[in-house]
Design a protein around this motif. Structure first.
Motif, mmCIF file in Angstrom:
data_model
loop_
_atom_site.group_PDB
_atom_site.id
_atom_site.type_symbol
_atom_site.label_atom_id
_atom_site.label_comp_id
_atom_site.label_asym_id
_atom_site.label_seq_id
_atom_site.Cartn_x
_atom_site.Cartn_y
_atom_site.Cartn_z
ATOM 1 N N VAL A 291 -60.620 -19.383 3.640
ATOM 2 C CA VAL A 291 -59.248 -19.880 3.547
ATOM 3 C C VAL A 291 -58.990 -20.842 4.710
ATOM 4 C CG1 VAL A 291 -56.820 -19.233 3.830
ATOM 5 C CG2 VAL A 291 -58.283 -17.943 2.272
ATOM 6 N N GLY A 292 -58.283 -21.925 4.411
ATOM 7 C CA GLY A 292 -57.882 -22.872 5.445
ATOM 8 C C GLY A 292 -56.366 -22.950 5.535
ATOM 9 N N VAL A 293 -55.844 -23.005 6.752
ATOM 10 C CA VAL A 293 -54.398 -23.107 6.977
ATOM 11 C C VAL A 293 -54.130 -24.379 7.765
ATOM 12 C CG1 VAL A 293 -52.364 -22.023 7.992
ATOM 13 C CG2 VAL A 293 -54.148 -20.598 6.965
ATOM 14 N N ASN A 294 -53.257 -25.228 7.239
ATOM 15 C CA ASN A 294 -52.933 -26.505 7.873
ATOM 16 C C ASN A 294 -52.217 -26.300 9.209
ATOM 17 O OD1 ASN A 294 -53.118 -29.249 7.853
ATOM 18 N ND2 ASN A 294 -51.333 -29.593 6.562
ATOM 19 N N ASP A 295 -52.231 -27.333 10.037
ATOM 20 C CA ASP A 295 -51.548 -27.252 11.327
ATOM 21 C C ASP A 295 -50.027 -27.290 11.151
ATOM 22 O OD1 ASP A 295 -50.726 -30.414 12.181
ATOM 23 O OD2 ASP A 295 -52.273 -30.178 10.655
ATOM 24 N N ILE A 304 -50.934 -12.919 0.792
ATOM 25 C CA ILE A 304 -52.348 -12.692 0.511
ATOM 26 C C ILE A 304 -52.897 -13.971 -0.100
ATOM 27 C CG2 ILE A 304 -54.036 -11.375 -0.810
ATOM 28 C CD1 ILE A 304 -52.133 -8.999 -0.721
ATOM 29 N N ALA A 305 -53.953 -14.533 0.499
ATOM 30 C CA ALA A 305 -54.577 -15.752 -0.004
ATOM 31 C C ALA A 305 -56.007 -15.449 -0.420
ATOM 32 C CB ALA A 305 -54.555 -16.842 1.062
ATOM 33 N N GLY A 306 -56.327 -15.754 -1.675
ATOM 34 C CA GLY A 306 -57.668 -15.504 -2.194
ATOM 35 C C GLY A 306 -58.700 -16.441 -1.587
ATOM 36 N N GLY A 307 -59.975 -16.143 -1.836
ATOM 37 C CA GLY A 307 -61.078 -16.883 -1.240
ATOM 38 C C GLY A 307 -60.992 -18.383 -1.465
ATOM 39 N N ALA A 308 -61.253 -19.163 -0.400
ATOM 40 C CA ALA A 308 -61.320 -20.624 -0.410
ATOM 41 C C ALA A 308 -59.975 -21.292 -0.676
ATOM 42 C CB ALA A 308 -62.359 -21.120 -1.409
ATOM 43 N N THR A 309 -58.877 -20.540 -0.606
ATOM 44 C CA THR A 309 -57.543 -21.137 -0.762
ATOM 45 C C THR A 309 -57.257 -22.061 0.428
ATOM 46 O OG1 THR A 309 -56.690 -19.273 -2.025
ATOM 47 C CG2 THR A 309 -55.080 -20.604 -0.853
ATOM 48 N N LYS A 310 -56.626 -23.184 0.152
ATOM 49 C CA LYS A 310 -56.244 -24.126 1.200
ATOM 50 C C LYS A 310 -54.722 -24.239 1.229
ATOM 51 C CE LYS A 310 -60.592 -24.815 1.741
ATOM 52 N NZ LYS A 310 -61.218 -23.586 2.149
ATOM 53 N N ILE A 311 -54.132 -23.764 2.332
ATOM 54 C CA ILE A 311 -52.671 -23.703 2.461
ATOM 55 C C ILE A 311 -52.211 -24.918 3.257
ATOM 56 C CG2 ILE A 311 -50.730 -22.303 3.221
ATOM 57 C CD1 ILE A 311 -52.576 -19.858 3.068
ATOM 58 N N ALA A 326 -53.099 -24.613 -2.355
ATOM 59 C CA ALA A 326 -52.633 -23.256 -2.652
ATOM 60 C C ALA A 326 -51.456 -23.276 -3.615
ATOM 61 C CB ALA A 326 -52.233 -22.555 -1.353
ATOM 62 N N MET A 327 -51.483 -22.357 -4.556
ATOM 63 C CA MET A 327 -50.363 -22.152 -5.481
ATOM 64 C C MET A 327 -50.301 -20.675 -5.815
ATOM 65 S SD MET A 327 -52.026 -23.796 -8.960
ATOM 66 C CE MET A 327 -52.635 -25.266 -8.131
ATOM 67 N N ARG A 328 -49.223 -20.262 -6.463
ATOM 68 C CA ARG A 328 -49.142 -18.861 -6.884
ATOM 69 C C ARG A 328 -50.395 -18.494 -7.678
ATOM 70 N NH1 ARG A 328 -43.990 -16.327 -7.144
ATOM 71 N NH2 ARG A 328 -42.267 -17.691 -6.540
ATOM 72 N N MET A 329 -50.879 -17.284 -7.475
ATOM 73 C CA MET A 329 -52.118 -16.898 -8.141
ATOM 74 C C MET A 329 -52.004 -17.012 -9.661
ATOM 75 S SD MET A 329 -54.380 -13.403 -7.770
ATOM 76 C CE MET A 329 -55.060 -13.884 -6.188
ATOM 77 N N GLU A 330 -50.874 -16.568 -10.220
ATOM 78 C CA GLU A 330 -50.735 -16.616 -11.675
ATOM 79 C C GLU A 330 -50.710 -18.060 -12.179
ATOM 80 O OE1 GLU A 330 -46.545 -15.617 -10.029
ATOM 81 O OE2 GLU A 330 -48.656 -15.209 -9.550
ATOM 82 N N THR A 331 -50.117 -18.968 -11.381
ATOM 83 C CA THR A 331 -50.104 -20.384 -11.760
ATOM 84 C C THR A 331 -51.505 -20.968 -11.712
ATOM 85 O OG1 THR A 331 -47.873 -20.595 -10.859
ATOM 86 C CG2 THR A 331 -49.097 -22.632 -11.212
ATOM 87 N N HIS A 332 -52.253 -20.596 -10.675
ATOM 88 C CA HIS A 332 -53.626 -21.093 -10.557
ATOM 89 C C HIS A 332 -54.482 -20.614 -11.721
ATOM 90 C CE1 HIS A 332 -57.838 -21.039 -9.196
ATOM 91 N NE2 HIS A 332 -57.502 -22.134 -8.534
ATOM 92 N N ILE A 333 -54.314 -19.364 -12.113
ATOM 93 C CA ILE A 333 -55.104 -18.833 -13.230
ATOM 94 C C ILE A 333 -54.790 -19.592 -14.512
ATOM 95 C CG2 ILE A 333 -55.428 -16.795 -14.700
ATOM 96 C CD1 ILE A 333 -55.061 -15.110 -12.137
#
Length: 363
Positions: A291-295, A304-311, A326-333
């Motif tokens: 997971v990556g988090v922007n500055d 909770i952020a799933g694997g390889a999510t980029k926030i 990154a987006m809501r998990m249900e939206t990403h699915i």
């Protein structure tokens, strides 16, 4: 080391039956367990493995028929992974450090070493450092000047704690971890290409020369109690204020926490997580691997952020995120399902185009 079934059950707060004086010397998977080892079969799917191994005692699921399995004794675990935590804590001998200060260790005369502390070979303790009671510092670890470390701390081989870092009690750092290195912070006297991109959202402007000037890190790092840091992970010191890690947070291997970051309590950061400078992470946040988090953004409590999510932008409290960006998990699915349907959709559109063309030709 050896433990009776009764001793283990008492330590785990778990019920046990059979020969409670039976002794085991360690734990093993059911198929590989020897007669003097405790087999770990805390789910019915592992029951068949007991017959393949030689275990005479096992840690089982609640209600298991241990007599039918040919065992002499059994311990029952209502919550298997909680039982695993207690069992491994009980049986882990830890590194052999000490006692006292090894003759090859270098300890500055102004350093204060708490009672019961052990310092291993070639470790270095800097000027005015304070090491708490019962701390264990393994070979080649470095604790720099003016560092404060609490009680019952474990620094494994090659750990680097840089100047003026403050660490609470029961801290654990795995081999190669580095706390308090300078932040990655540079500026150009002229407007840089990165600044231009941020203004234009894509254009760097005309070609230019640019030279980077270091911004030094005057802050340090403050870490609470019961924090763990994995092997080769790094936490940069702050530019002016301290980078901070809240109590109870657990950080996996190869994680990078940038300068000025504020990480809350009881967070979980898995391998290869990267948190860019000045990001703020709330309490009980879970960041899965890569997971990556922007500055300069905020991630709220209980995210909770799933694997390889980029926030890339602020994440509200309680949100479950997945994807790039990154987006809501249900939206990403749903978006992923849409991508999977694209080839079929393209084929259908092609067929429709053919049908329309034929109708046009008839007209």
């Amino acid at each position: 080391m050896s433990f009776t079934i009764q001793e283990i059950a008492t330590a785990l707060g778990a019920p046990a039956e059979g020969d409670l004086d039976f002794k085991v010397t360690g734990a093993a998977e059911p198929t590989m367990a020897a007669g003097d080892q405790l087999a770990l079969a805390m789910d019915p799917k592992y029951a068949d493995g007991l017959a393949e191994g030689g275990a005479q005692a096992a840690l089982l699921w609640s209600g298991a028929d241990w007599r039918a399995m040919g065992l002499k004794a059994a311990i029952f675990a209502p919550r298997p992974r909680v039982a695993m935590a207690g069992l491994t804590r009980m049986m882990d001998p830890g590194p052999e450090i000490g006692p006292d200060i090894h003759p090859t260790a270098i300890v500055d005369p102004s350093a204060m070493i708490g009672p019961g502390a052990a310092i291993g070979p070639y470790a270095v303790i800097g000027a005015r450092a304070r090491i708490g009671a019962n701390a264990r510092i393994a070979a080649h670890a470095v604790v720099a000047e003016d560092v404060r470390i609490g009680d019952d701390v474990l620094l494994m081989y090659g750990v680097r704690i840089c100047a003026r870092v403050r660490i609470g009690d029961r801290f654990i750092a795995q081999p190669g971890a580095a706390v308090g290195g300078d932040g990655f912070s540079f500026v150009t006297p002229e407007k840089s290409a990165v600044e231009a991109v941020r203004e234009t959202l894509g254009e760097t402007g005309s070609a230019r020369q640019q030279h980077y000037t270091r911004i030094h890190s005057l802050g340090s790092v403050t870490i609470g109690d019961d924090v763990e840091i994995g092997a080769n992970s790094t936490i940069d010191r702050g530019t002016i204020r301290d980078t901070s890690i809240g109590s109870g947070t657990k950080i996996d291997n190869l994680v990078q926490i940038g300068h000025n970051c504020q990480v809350g309590e009881d967070c979980l950061m898995c391998g290869l997580v990267g948190v860019a400078g000045s990001a703020r992470i709330g309490n009980r946040v879970v960041l899965a691997g890569q997971v990556g988090v922007n500055d300069n953004i905020f991630v709220g409590d209980d995210v909770i952020a799933g694997g390889a999510t980029k926030i890339f932008s602020n994440a509200p409290a309680g949100r479950v995120l997945l994807g790039y960006p990154a987006m809501r998990m249900e939206t990403h699915i749903e978006a992923y399902k849409g991508l999977r349907r694209l080839p079929r959709l393209f084929a259908q559109v092609a067929e429709l185009q053919k049908a329309v063309s034929k109708l046009a030709d008839r007209d």
